[in-house]
Design a protein around this motif. Structure first.
Motif, short mmCIF file in Angstrom:
data_model
loop_
_atom_site.label_atom_id
_atom_site.label_comp_id
_atom_site.label_asym_id
_atom_site.label_seq_id
_atom_site.Cartn_x
_atom_site.Cartn_y
_atom_site.Cartn_z
N GLY A 295 0.85 -1.22 0.06
CA GLY A 295 -0.04 0.08 0.19
C GLY A 295 0.90 1.28 -0.06
O GLY A 295 0.64 2.22 -0.74
N ALA A 296 1.68 1.03 0.90
CA ALA A 296 2.72 2.45 0.96
C ALA A 296 3.48 2.58 -0.30
O ALA A 296 3.78 3.70 -0.76
CB ALA A 296 3.80 2.18 2.22
N ALA A 297 4.02 1.50 -0.96
CA ALA A 297 4.61 1.52 -2.51
C ALA A 297 3.72 2.10 -3.32
O ALA A 297 4.17 2.98 -4.05
CB ALA A 297 5.18 0.12 -2.92
N ALA A 298 2.54 1.53 -3.40
CA ALA A 298 1.52 2.19 -4.44
C ALA A 298 1.29 3.78 -4.15
O ALA A 298 1.22 4.39 -5.04
CB ALA A 298 0.13 1.56 -4.19
N VAL A 299 1.14 4.25 -2.89
CA VAL A 299 0.96 5.47 -2.66
C VAL A 299 2.19 6.36 -3.09
O VAL A 299 2.23 7.49 -3.76
CB VAL A 299 0.67 5.99 -1.12
CG1 VAL A 299 0.71 7.44 -0.87
CG2 VAL A 299 -0.55 5.31 -0.75
N LEU A 300 3.24 5.81 -2.79
CA LEU A 300 4.76 6.56 -3.26
C LEU A 300 4.96 6.77 -4.63
O LEU A 300 5.15 7.77 -5.20
CB LEU A 300 5.85 5.96 -2.63
CG LEU A 300 5.84 6.10 -0.87
CD1 LEU A 300 6.97 4.98 -0.37
CD2 LEU A 300 6.26 7.34 -0.57
N ALA A 301 4.65 5.49 -5.27
CA ALA A 301 4.67 5.54 -6.61
C ALA A 301 3.72 6.52 -7.45
O ALA A 301 4.19 7.27 -8.30
CB ALA A 301 4.40 3.92 -7.10
N GLY A 302 2.42 6.68 -6.92
CA GLY A 302 1.55 7.31 -7.39
C GLY A 302 1.93 9.01 -7.27
O GLY A 302 1.75 9.68 -8.17
N LEU B 240 11.10 8.27 -15.03
CA LEU B 240 10.74 8.31 -13.56
C LEU B 240 9.28 7.39 -13.45
O LEU B 240 9.33 6.53 -12.52
CB LEU B 240 10.54 9.41 -12.79
CG LEU B 240 10.24 9.63 -11.28
CD1 LEU B 240 11.09 8.80 -10.61
CD2 LEU B 240 10.09 11.14 -10.84
N ARG B 241 8.54 7.80 -14.13
CA ARG B 241 7.27 7.10 -14.09
C ARG B 241 7.40 5.56 -14.61
O ARG B 241 6.53 4.72 -14.07
CB ARG B 241 6.24 7.84 -14.94
CG ARG B 241 5.79 9.08 -14.61
CD ARG B 241 5.00 10.14 -15.51
NE ARG B 241 4.56 11.27 -14.79
CZ ARG B 241 4.04 12.04 -15.64
NH1 ARG B 241 3.78 12.27 -16.76
NH2 ARG B 241 3.57 13.49 -14.90
N MET B 242 8.22 5.24 -15.31
CA MET B 242 8.49 3.78 -15.83
C MET B 242 9.15 3.09 -14.39
O MET B 242 8.48 1.96 -14.07
CB MET B 242 9.46 3.66 -16.94
CG MET B 242 9.63 2.47 -17.46
SD MET B 242 7.86 1.58 -18.37
CE MET B 242 8.21 2.69 -19.89
N GLN B 243 9.98 3.82 -13.99
CA GLN B 243 10.58 3.15 -12.56
C GLN B 243 9.33 2.78 -11.68
O GLN B 243 9.54 1.86 -10.91
CB GLN B 243 11.68 4.05 -12.01
CG GLN B 243 12.81 4.34 -12.91
CD GLN B 243 13.78 3.06 -12.76
OE1 GLN B 243 14.18 2.77 -11.58
NE2 GLN B 243 14.50 2.77 -13.81
N GLN B 244 8.37 3.94 -11.62
CA GLN B 244 7.47 3.50 -10.48
C GLN B 244 6.45 2.51 -10.61
O GLN B 244 5.95 2.02 -9.78
CB GLN B 244 6.71 4.93 -10.32
CG GLN B 244 7.27 6.02 -9.72
CD GLN B 244 8.33 6.02 -8.97
OE1 GLN B 244 7.99 5.42 -7.76
NE2 GLN B 244 9.61 6.16 -9.14
#
Length: 202
Positions: free
Chosen positions: A77-84, A111-115
Motif C-alpha cells: 500500500g505504501a509503495a502504491a501511494v509513493l509510486a503514485g 521516473l514514471r516507468m521506474q514507479q
C-alpha cells in the motif's frame, strides 16, 4: 545488495550511452528521486524484522502469519501511494535537481516507468527481510543478487535488444516483477510450507 545496485546503475548508464548524454544525466536524477521511495520502503521492511525474527524463533507461527500478512499489505500500500505521488510530481521532483527543460522532458517518462515496479519492489523487500530474520541465508542471497543483479542484467540485455531505448526504460520494472515472482516462490518453499505443516501438526 549494494554491490548489485552499483552494477545495475553501471549497466543502465552503459545501455543509455548510445542515446545521448542527456539521457544518462536524466537517469542519474531519476535514480536519486526513485531512491527516496525505495529507502522509505526499506525502513518499513527492516522495522518488522524484530517481530518476524522473534515469532519465527518462538515458533509462534499463527502470529507470524498475521505479521507477514500485515507487512505485505502495508508495504504494498505504501509503495502504491509513493509510486503514485512520484509519478504525479515527476516534473517538479526532477526540476529540483536540474532546471533544464530537455532533461525534465526526458526524465519524466523515465521516473514514471521506474514507479511501475514499486509494488513488486515492496514484495521483494519484505520477503528479503523475512528470510534474514528467519536465518534463511540462501533465500535472502538469491533475492539480493536478482532484482538489480542477475535478473536485471538478463532483462536489460533482452529488452534493450528487442525494444531499444524503451526496453532500457522498462527493464527495471520487468526485473522487479520477475524478482517478486521469485520471492513468492521462495517464501512458499522456505517459510509458508514449513509454517503450514507446523500449524497442521499443532
Amino acid at each position: 545488495t549494494n554491490l548489485m545496485q552499483s552494477i545495475g546503475i553501471a549497466l543502465t548508464n552503459r545501455s543509455l550511452l548510445p542515446y545521448g548524454n542527456d539521457r544518462v544525466a536524466a537517469m542519474g536524477i531519476v535514480m536519486k528521486v526513485n531512491l527516496i521511495a525505495v529507502l522509505i520502503l526499506v525502513g518499513f521492511a527492516f522495522g518488522a524484522q524484530p517481530l518476524i525474527g522473534y515469532n519465527y524463533g518462538a515458533k509462534n507461527h499463527a502470529r507470524l502469519k498475521e505479521i507477514l500478512r500485515f507487512c505485505y499489505e502495508f508495504e504494498c500500500g505504501a509503495a502504491a501511494v509513493l509510486a503514485g505521488a512520484l509519478s504525479l510530481a515527476a516534473p517538479a521532483m526532477i526540476g529540483l535537481f536540474m532546471q533544464d527543460a530537455s532533461i525534465i522532458e526526458i526524465g519524466v517518462p523515465m521516473l514514471r516507468m521506474q514507479q511501475m515496479g514499486m509494488v513488486f519492489t515492496a514484495v521483494v523487500l519484505v520477503t528479503t527481510c523475512t528470510f534474514q530474520s528467519a536465518g534463511k541465508a540462501v533465500g535472502a542471497f538469491l533475492l539480493s543478487v536478482s532484482r538489480q543483479g542477475v535478473v536485471f542484467a538478463a532483462v536489460l540485455f533482452i529488452a534493450s535488444k528487442t525494444f531499444a531505448y524503451s526496453g532500457v526504460l522498462m527493464a527495471q520494472a520487468v526485473s522487479d516483477l520477475l524478482t517478486a515472482i521469485l520471492a513468492v516462490i521462495l517464501l512458499h518453499i522456505l517459510i509458508r510450507k514449513p509454517v503450514s505443516s507446523s500449524l497442521q501438526k499443532g
